[in-house]
Each structure stands twice: as structure tokens, then as C-alpha cells.
Motif scaffolding. Structure first.
Motif, mmCIF file in Angstrom:
data_model
loop_
_atom_site.group_PDB
_atom_site.id
_atom_site.type_symbol
_atom_site.label_atom_id
_atom_site.label_comp_id
_atom_site.label_asym_id
_atom_site.label_seq_id
_atom_site.Cartn_x
_atom_site.Cartn_y
_atom_site.Cartn_z
ATOM 1 N N SER A 42 56.485 60.789 16.587
ATOM 2 C CA SER A 42 56.876 59.503 16.004
ATOM 3 C C SER A 42 55.673 58.689 15.551
ATOM 4 O O SER A 42 55.811 57.765 14.757
ATOM 5 N N ASP A 65 69.545 57.759 19.425
ATOM 6 C CA ASP A 65 69.322 56.379 18.987
ATOM 7 C C ASP A 65 70.388 55.977 17.976
ATOM 8 O O ASP A 65 70.441 56.523 16.875
ATOM 9 N N ALA A 115 67.041 61.439 19.608
ATOM 10 C CA ALA A 115 66.936 60.747 20.898
ATOM 11 C C ALA A 115 68.184 59.933 21.207
ATOM 12 O O ALA A 115 68.159 59.038 22.033
ATOM 13 N N ARG A 163 58.643 63.737 21.306
ATOM 14 C CA ARG A 163 59.129 62.626 20.479
ATOM 15 C C ARG A 163 58.031 61.588 20.285
ATOM 16 O O ARG A 163 57.829 61.077 19.178
ATOM 17 N N HIS A 164 57.330 61.279 21.353
ATOM 18 C CA HIS A 164 56.300 60.246 21.297
ATOM 19 C C HIS A 164 55.181 60.646 20.345
ATOM 20 O O HIS A 164 54.722 59.851 19.520
ATOM 21 N N GLU A 215 60.518 63.977 25.683
ATOM 22 C CA GLU A 215 60.027 62.632 25.379
ATOM 23 C C GLU A 215 58.573 62.669 24.913
ATOM 24 O O GLU A 215 58.170 61.907 24.028
ATOM 25 N N GLN A 223 51.752 66.774 26.568
ATOM 26 C CA GLN A 223 51.582 65.702 25.579
ATOM 27 C C GLN A 223 50.126 65.616 25.131
ATOM 28 O O GLN A 223 49.851 65.383 23.950
ATOM 29 N N ASP A 257 66.828 66.149 16.588
ATOM 30 C CA ASP A 257 66.696 65.345 17.800
ATOM 31 C C ASP A 257 66.403 63.904 17.412
ATOM 32 O O ASP A 257 65.292 63.563 17.017
ATOM 33 N N GLN A 260 63.217 66.799 30.549
ATOM 34 C CA GLN A 260 63.373 65.748 29.542
ATOM 35 C C GLN A 260 62.067 65.002 29.293
ATOM 36 O O GLN A 260 61.861 64.433 28.231
ATOM 37 N N GLU A 261 61.157 65.035 30.262
ATOM 38 C CA GLU A 261 59.854 64.402 30.038
ATOM 39 C C GLU A 261 59.072 65.145 28.951
ATOM 40 O O GLU A 261 58.321 64.535 28.192
#
Length: 893
Positions: A573, A594, A592, A569-570, A566, A534, A590, A562-563
Motif C-alpha cells: 500500500s 475494506d 482487506a 498489505r502494508h 497484513e 515484512q 485482497d 493473518q499478520e
């Protein structure tokens, strides 16, 4: 059609979409319309009659009827607008001078507000222009505001004067930028409205609904009911009381209330009867799923044409036949009128497919990728509603962010180019057209065979800003990025991965696609934690020099952490930069998981933008999609230029020349050198004269006349542009050298009958180019540019554009060939005068757009040099005009 009067112009017939989305028929008036004109007049109010005739003419005399219905279709012309057997509007002009005519209209009181007067004016102006008329005049009573607005709102420069209580109007009918803009805007609104009626019906009837589960009619009705259609549903089956809980009637005429969409799933030999019943019941639109038409045999083609004519004569649009169906996922509609229950979730991608078989694959691929759709339509045999119509609808559809079209054939490329360019200015347009379909249409598709080479189609897409993909797989790769990510601001990219080899591969691939790697490639440790990953991704997004981010993460063993997902995605976004990612075993969008992701606001919680990350199994696919999106973004941001205009154009001179030649040779012919020079001179293109010479003495005489130095050259196609078989002698400064050159060439070329010689003044040094245009049966006028010579022909290094052109189009036409560096000072040579070269190209494009009779024009060679251009040769072929698919007035084809 045996009742057609002499001179009846069949090419003036047209089907036109009106303002409310319905269809009317325009055609020249005939003496047999006498009773129809009487009925039309009898149905008009006293006020309408007075406004048209300035007198209370309650009835028309036999003399009036004869005068109105018998015209010569040249100096006196009249068009009628019809729906079924009823005349709903009449427009006419009568020549009052050499270049001027008086125009008048009469619109049925029951059809006011549908734009019939505007359509009649467009078509009358186009016809009048072809008959050497330049101006219309009209007399209108001051309080006839509707008719006054027909003229004032058409985009013409209208002058007015009041005399004896009557307003006299005058205006030139030559199309202007404003009148063209008005016409296209009206066409867009009307065709968009007609498709909206198809996609947003308040009531649907399935004709041929069956109780047999495997029957097509049963399946379609089942999918409509189970899909939760919000409107009224009717089943039509004379042998049932109800089907799937839906009450059934014997015929569509028994349904109480109006039916906006009739879905026809009956045997082909019954479709015509059903369409006739739909016409009588006032149905607005038809979806014909039935097969057995032009895709089968000639009898099916005849039946298909009969269905189309019947539908259009009664104002209905048709999707199909042989259609797979249509879908609208708008919650206010929720219509699944297809042959499959498994459809993608609601989303923002509009999808059009001609092929029924591939429609299933397209829908399945979208669903597997988690790519939601807004609208889907299958055109089948594309007898009426086409991709052009859907694009008109998508321009203003707020639920569609990008569109994809799978095209097996194209019936109207000229209009496609214009409509796609309009749509692409705000929304991405992605097209798949198999290479195998370049020169052949699938069974059932009525398409004219093109003359131009297949890559003229690719050039047309590029000109229109369309993203061209080789297959459906690539289309969805691009779509999942463009629907859910912002457009790249530029070509600079960052690359982040967890493998140095993979990151380097990404960088190489990005460079090959024209992207510039400015950040990285960065490779974190293979065993890097999600936090390390990240951090690297956040740094890429935070770099101000970066426009897009490419991520590739392949875990060394086991499933993807999956981390890591994420973390991606973080980072994505929180940025307004697009991101594409390669994550092991993942493809598609993807979101998520939602459930609120697909809200039309595109937001999740507060004001935070929610962007889904497009995932790809291989980096090459991700980078190809990103490059396509980047190219599109740059096209959208660039200056599109202004429509090419030129001073010093004499259209009347060309019109007179073409009319004179075609009167002498009705089948057309090649123009002589003098005729070609006269034609091109009228458009400001100066062609150097060349003198034919059959003997050495004639060659010397010609050289003395034009002035030394001269060239002697053969015009035989056997030697033009050939390096191995020389047919030219240059830089001849005296009579002796001219005589020697002629005799040497004659000895060499006479055995091959290639000794057809001309003498011409010698041009200065420069780059030899070829500028040409062809009237293509499918594309209309196509302008091309290339460097002269065999290498260009062998390598097919030719650039194409479709008129009308902008100044930017002309510049890109010149830049579109691989050899364009020769024009800009290659290897220390002086750059040529690009402005002069582009001026000639612009004039040629205008001329090709103005005159359908110009079958082909080739300027060869055109020597481009530092101080201008010299046109040394011109070959022009003319043929009788045929109707273009995309005409100068609105028309369905």
C-alpha cells in the motif's frame, strides 16, 4: 430487390451510427424515390430550400425529380439517408471533368446537428475515389455556415474563393491523416453514444414479463427490481395488471413517456412483431434475450436478419438475440438485466462475453475472486452490438480501468484492431478467443471464413497492444493485477519467499517469461515471523533497481498467519510498484474487507493511494500475469511510429491497369510478368525482368540480352523452394554454361512437367526473403514477411501485420520472425540494408490497402543485401473488388 435500376451499386448501401447514437440507412437513390424526394422537399423550410438551390423552389417539377432520382451511379451519383420510410438527407455528386465532381447536400430541418452531412460526404468521397475522381468542388452561399463547416471540419485541405456572392470550394478527396483522424473520432463518439444509451437507460420495459417464476421474462424483471434500478421500470404483458409490484400494460405502445431500453423475452416467432411495436413507440435500444434465431436453423437466421433490418431502419441498436443480458453497476444506474441474481460487486473491470453459457461462468469467477465489474454485456448472436462497440464506450468510461472480452468469433477484425489499439493506449484490453474458434463461428454468428493462418489473429492482437489469453482463468489472473495495481515500469523483479526451493522456482519461471530477477530470490526462514517477512518485503519494494515484486509465502503448517497478510498489505500500500503474491489458499483480490475500497477516487483516508493485492494459488499463475502486464506496459510506453507514407506512388496508373484487365477478364486472373512489373513500378517497387525460355537457344538469347552472369530457373511450384528437387542453376557466365544448365534442368524436370524456365540476371549474395500480401475475406489486407525456403514454411516462421502500418509496425514485422538474426549479421555475415527492405514492405502495405482487387501479391525472392534489396520475382492475382468489412467510410457491418 426487383425494383433496382441497372447499375445500382448494392455495395454502397450502409447503416451508419449518427452523432446522437441513433442509426440511419444510407443507400444509392432510385427512380422509385420520387415520392419520397417530394415529401422530403415539401417538409423543408423556405430558408433550407434557398440555401440548397439558391432560389425559392417551393415545389419540384417532374423534370427536376427525374434529374434528381435517375443517375448512372458513376459520373452522377446520389445517396439518400433514411429512417424508416422517410428520407432525412440527400447527398450527390456530378462529374464536371475527368477527375473532378461537384458535390451538394440537403439535410432535413428536423435532423440538423446529427452529423448526416458529414456521413454523406465520407461515403460520396469513397465512392467517387473508386470511380477515378480525385477532387470535389461545391458552391455554397456565404451565410450557409452549417454546410461550410461540413467541408472545413472533415479534415480535407479546402481552398475557397468568392465569386458573384457564392463561395466555391475545392478539395482533394484522397484521405489524409487529418481526415482519417476526424472520421475515426466521429465514429468513436457516435458508437460510444449509442452504447451509452443501451447501458444508461432512464427507462426500461420488459416485454414478455411473466408471473411464472421460472419464465425468463419474470427472472429478468425480478433482477432489475431487486437490483435497485434507478430509472422507470415497465412490464409488458397483455394478461396481467402487475408483476412483482410493477404495473403491466398490454403493449409497449401503451407506456406513457419514452422507453430507452426494451428487453425482449418472448418466443422467437413473436420478436419481429415486438420490434415493430418498439419502432412505432420510439424505443432507442433493444436487448433481445429470446433464443430461436440463427443459432437454430435457416428459418431462425432469416428471422434474425429481419429483426436487424427492422431495428436499423428505425434507428435502434440491438444487443442479442440469444443474449444473457447486461449489467451496469454504476450507482446512478444499478441495472442488472440478466438471467442471474448473483453478480459481482461494483468495480472497475469491464466485461464482454459472446457466449451466454460462459457469461454465467465469467460472472461467477469474477465474484469468487472479489473482482468487481463496471459493465457487463453478452452479445449472444452478435447481430448488431459487438465488442467493438463496447470498446468505443470504454475509451471514455471513467469507471472502467481495464476490459476483458471473451470472443467466440470476430466479425470485423480490421476495425477491432483499430478500436482496440485506441483503447489499449490508455486502458488494458484482455482478449480470450478459444483456438477452436479460429476457423469456425458458433451457430448464429455471421462470419466470413478467413484465408490466412490462425496466428495472423495473434499477430493482429500484438500489433494492437491487446493481451491475448488462452482461457478465462488466465484473463481474470491478468485482470485482477491490472485493475488494482500500477503498471510495471520495466522488466526487473524482486522475489521474496519463505522457501529457497519455491523462490528458486519463481526465479526460473520469471526468466522464462522474459523478466529479469535483480533482487533475490530472497528466502526468509520457513518459521519466520511476520516482522521478518515484512522487513524482507519492504527491502524489495525499496530497491531502486526493482520494477515489480513477486511474493510467495507458504506456511509450514496450519492456516496462513493473518499478520503475514497484513505485512504484505502494508508494504504494497505504500509503494507505486506492482506486487503479485502467492499465499496459501488465497486467490483473487485482497481488499482487506475494506467497504470503502471501491470508492471511485481509489483512496482511503487522506491522500494515501489504496491498492489491492492480487493473490494467486500458484507462483506460475502470478508470474504469467505479471509478465503479461509488463509486456503491455512496454507496448504502451513505446513509440508507435507514424503511418507509412512513400514518395513516387502513382495510384492512377494502377487504377487504369486494373480497370483495363478486369474489363478484359471480369473474373480476374494472374498478371503476366510484364503486367506485374508495371503494377509494382507504379508504387516504386522495381522488379528485375525475367525472360521465358522454351529452348536452350532461347535461353542463350535471353542471357545475351540481360547480360552475364545469369541464372536459369524453373518457376514450377513443384521445385520452388525445394532443396531435394533442385530447379535452378546460378552464376552462369557464358552461352555454353547457359546451354548446358538449361539442357540438364530440362532432362531432370520434364518428366514432372516442371520444365517451365526463365532466364534472369544474377543478383549479388544476400538473404532471400518473401514479402507478400493477401486480401482476406475477414481481415482485409494482410501483409506477411518471411525468409524464403522450405524450413520457414515447415516451421511456419512467418510474421503478419494488418495495414495501415506505421514505420514501427513495419520494423516489427521484419523482427517478428525467429530467423530475423540472419538479417542483422548472423555468424559474422554483413547486416543487410534494413531500411531498403522496410521501404519495399511499406510500399507493398500501402498498395494492398489502396486496392481491394489485389487478391494476392507475392514478391519472391527478394534478396536483401548490404546495399539494398533486389526483387527477382512477383506473382500477382487480381479479382473483382468486394466490399471490405471495415470500409473507407463509417458503417455498421
Amino acid at each position: 430487390m426487383t425494383d433496382l435500376p441497372p447499375g445500382y451499386p448494392v455495395l454502397a448501401e450502409a447503416d451508419v451510427v449518427l452523432r446522437d447514437g441513433s442509426v440511419c440507412r444510407l443507400r444509392p437513390i432510385k427512380p422509385s424515390d420520387a415520392d419520397g424526394v417530394r415529401r422530403f422537399h415539401a417538409g423543408q423550410s423556405d430558408e433550407s430550400i434557398y440555401l440548397r438551390f439558391f432560389a425559392p423552389m417551393r415545389t419540384l417539377s417532374d423534370r427536376d425529380i427525374k434529374r434528381f432520382t435517375e443517375v448512372d451511379y458513376h459520373d452522377r451519383m446520389a445517396l439518400v439517408a433514411t429512417i424508416g420510410d422517410d428520407i432525412i438527407g440527400i447527398g450527390r455528386y456530378d462529374r464536371v471533368s475527368e477527375h473532378s465532381a461537384e458535390v451538394a447536400f440537403n439535410i432535413s430541418d428536423h435532423y440538423h446537428g446529427k452529423g448526416i452531412g458529414s456521413v454523406l460526404l465520407e461515403h460520396l468521397a469513397a465512392i467517387a475515389k473508386s470511380h477515378d475522381l480525385a477532387e470535389f468542388e461545391a458552391e455554397v452561399l456565404p451565410h450557409n455556415r452549417k454546410m461550410l463547416s461540413v467541408f472545413s471540419d472533415a479534415g480535407y485541405q479546402v481552398s475557397r474563393r468568392m465569386e458573384d456572392g457564392v463561395v466555391t470550394l475545392h478539395f482533394a478527396i484522397e484521405p489524409t491523416a487529418e481526415s482519417q483522424s476526424v472520421r475515426f473520432a466521429r465514429e468513436h463518439r457516435a458508437e460510444s453514444q449509442s452504447v451509452r444509451a443501451l447501458l444508461h437507460p432512464s427507462s426500461v420495459a420488459v416485454v414478455g414479463a411473466s408471473r411464472r417464476e421460472r419464465a425468463i421474462g419474470h427472472q429478468v424483471l425480478k433482477h432489475i427490481v431487486e437490483g435497485g434500478f434507478t430509472g422507470r421500470v415497465h412490464a409488458v404483458n397483455p394478461g396481467a395488471d402487475e408483476i412483482l409490484g410493477v404495473p403491466a400494460v398490454a403493449s409497449i405502445g401503451e407506456i406513457d413517456g419514452s422507453v430507452e431500453l426494451a428487453i425482449i423475452a418472448v418466443p422467437a416467432d413473436r420478436v419481429t412483431e415486438v420490434v415493430r411495436e418498439c419502432a412505432a413507440a420510439g424505443v432507442r435500444t433493444l436487448l433481445i434475450i429470446s433464443s430461436g434465431f440463427a443459432e437454430m436453423d435457416e428459418e431462425g437466421a432469416r428471422r434474425q436478419q429481419e429483426v436487424l433490418r427492422l431495428a436499423r431502419d428505425h434507428g435502434m441498436r440491438v444487443l442479442g438475440p440469444n443474449s444473457f443480458g447486461l449489467i451496469n453497476t454504476d450507482p446512478a444506474v444499478s441495472l442488472n438485466a440478466t438471467l442471474t441474481a448473483g453478480i459481482p460487486k461494483p468495480g472497475f473491470f469491464g466485461l464482454f462475453s459472446q457466449s451466454g453459457a460462459l457469461a454465467i461462468a465469467n460472472l461467477d469467477s469474477a465474484a469468487r475472486r472479489n473482482l468487481g465489474i463496471s459493465v457487463f454485456a453478452s452479445a449472444g448472436n452478435r447481430v448488431d452490438v459487438s465488442g467493438n462497440d463496447l470498446m468505443q464506450y470504454w475509451v471514455e468510461d471513467e469507471r472502467t480501468r481495464a476490459v476483458g472480452l471473451y470472443l467466440e468469433s470476430m466479425g470485423n477484425p480490421r476495425k477491432f484492431s483499430r478500436v482496440a489499439r485506441h483503447l489499449a493506449s490508455t486502458k488494458p484490453v484482455i482478449v480470450v478467443k478459444p483456438a477452436s474458434a479460429s476457423y469456425g463461428a458458433p451457430p448464429g454468428h455471421k462470419v466470413r471464413k478467413p484465408k490466412v493462418k490462425p496466428h495472423a489473429f495473434t499477430a493482429m492482437l500484438e500489433q494492437a497492444g491487446v493481451i491475448h489469453c488462452e482461457n478465462v482463468h488466465q484473463m481474470f489472473d491478468v485482470a485482477q493485477l491490472l485493475v488494482h495495481q500500477p503498471l510495471p515500469a520495466g522488466r526487473r523483479v524482486a522475489i521474496v519467499g519463505n522457501s529457497s526451493q519455491l523462490a528458486a522456482l519463481c526465479a526460473d519461471n520469471a526468466n522464462e517469461r522474459g523478466l529479469e530477477v535483480v533482487h533475490g530470490p530472497v528466502a526468509v526462514r520457513t518459521e519466520a515471523s511476520a516482522i521478518e517477512f515484512q522487513t524482507a518485503v519492504d527491502a524489495a519494494f525499496a530497491d531502486d533497481e526493482v520494477d515489480s515484486v513477486i511474493v510467495c509465502f507458504i506456511p509450514p503448517v496450519g492456516a496462513l498467519d493473518q499478520e503475514v497478510v497484513e505485512a504484505l498489505r502494508h508494504a504494497a500500500s505504500r509503494s507505486d510498484k506492482p506486487c503479485v503474491a502467492t499465499l496459501l489458499g488465497m486467490r483473487g483480490v485482497d481488499d482487506a474487507g475494506d467497504p470503502t475500497f471501491l470508492h471511485e477516487t481509489g483512496e482511503v483516508g487522506g491522500d494515501t493511494p489504496r491498492q489491492a493485492v492480487p493473490l494467486y494459488p500458484m507462483p506460475e499463475e502470478a508470474i504469467r500475469a505479471l509478465a503479461a502486464a509488463t509486456d503491455y506496459g512496454q507496448w504502451r510506453d513505446k513509440d508507435k511510429g507514424e503511418t507509412v507514407l512513400r514518395e513516387g506512388i502513382d495510384r492512377w496508373a494502377v487504377r487504369a491497369l486494373l480497370d483495363r484487365i478486369l474489363e478484359e477478364d471480369p473474373e480476374g486472373r494472374a498478371l503476366t510478368s510484364d503486367e506485374a512489373r508495371e503494377l509494382l513500378d507504379a508504387y516504386g517497387i522495381d522488379v528485375w525482368p525475367r525472360h521465358e525460355a522454351a529452348t536452350a537457344d532461347e535461353a542463350v538469347a535471353a542471357a545475351d540480352a540481360v547480360g552475364y552472369p545469369v541464372v536459369v530457373k524453373s518457376l514450377s511450384p513443384l521445385v520452388r523452394g525445394q532443396a531435394m528437387l533442385e530447379g535452378i542453376r546460378v552464376d552462369l557466365h557464358d552461352a555454353q554454361s547457359v546451354r548446358a544448365a538449361f539442357e540438364a534442368l530440362d532432362r531432370r524436370l520434364a518428366p514432372m512437367d516442371a520444365n517451365y524456365f526463365v532466364v534472369q540476371r544474377m543478383a549479388g549474395p544476400g538473404v532471400s526473403t518473401v514479402l507478400s500480401t493477401i486480401e482476406d475475406p475477414l481481415f482485409g489486407p494482410v501483409v506477411s514477411f518471411s525468409i524464403a525456403g522450405a524450413p520457414t514454411k515447415l516451421l511456419d516462421d512467418i510474421a503478419y501485420r494488418i495495414p495501415p502500418l506505421t514505420d514501427v509496425d513495419v520494423r516489427e514485422l521484419v523482427d517478428g520472425i525467429k530467423l530475423s538474426p540472419l538479417l542483422t549479421g548472423h555468424d559474422g555475415a554483413a547486416p543487410v540494408d534494413r531500411a531498403a527492405l522496410e521501404d519495399v514492405l511499406g510500399r507493398l502495405s500501402i498498395m494492398s490497402d489502396d486496392f481491394l482487387e489485389l487478391s494476392s501479391v507475392e514478391l519472391n525472392p527478394v534478396i536483401a543485401h548490404t546495399s539494398g534489396v533486389t526483387v527477382l520475382g512477383a506473382d500477382v492475382m487480381i479479382t473483382p473488388a468486394t466490399r471490405r468489412i471495415d470500409t473507407a467510410a463509417r458503417s455498421l457491418t
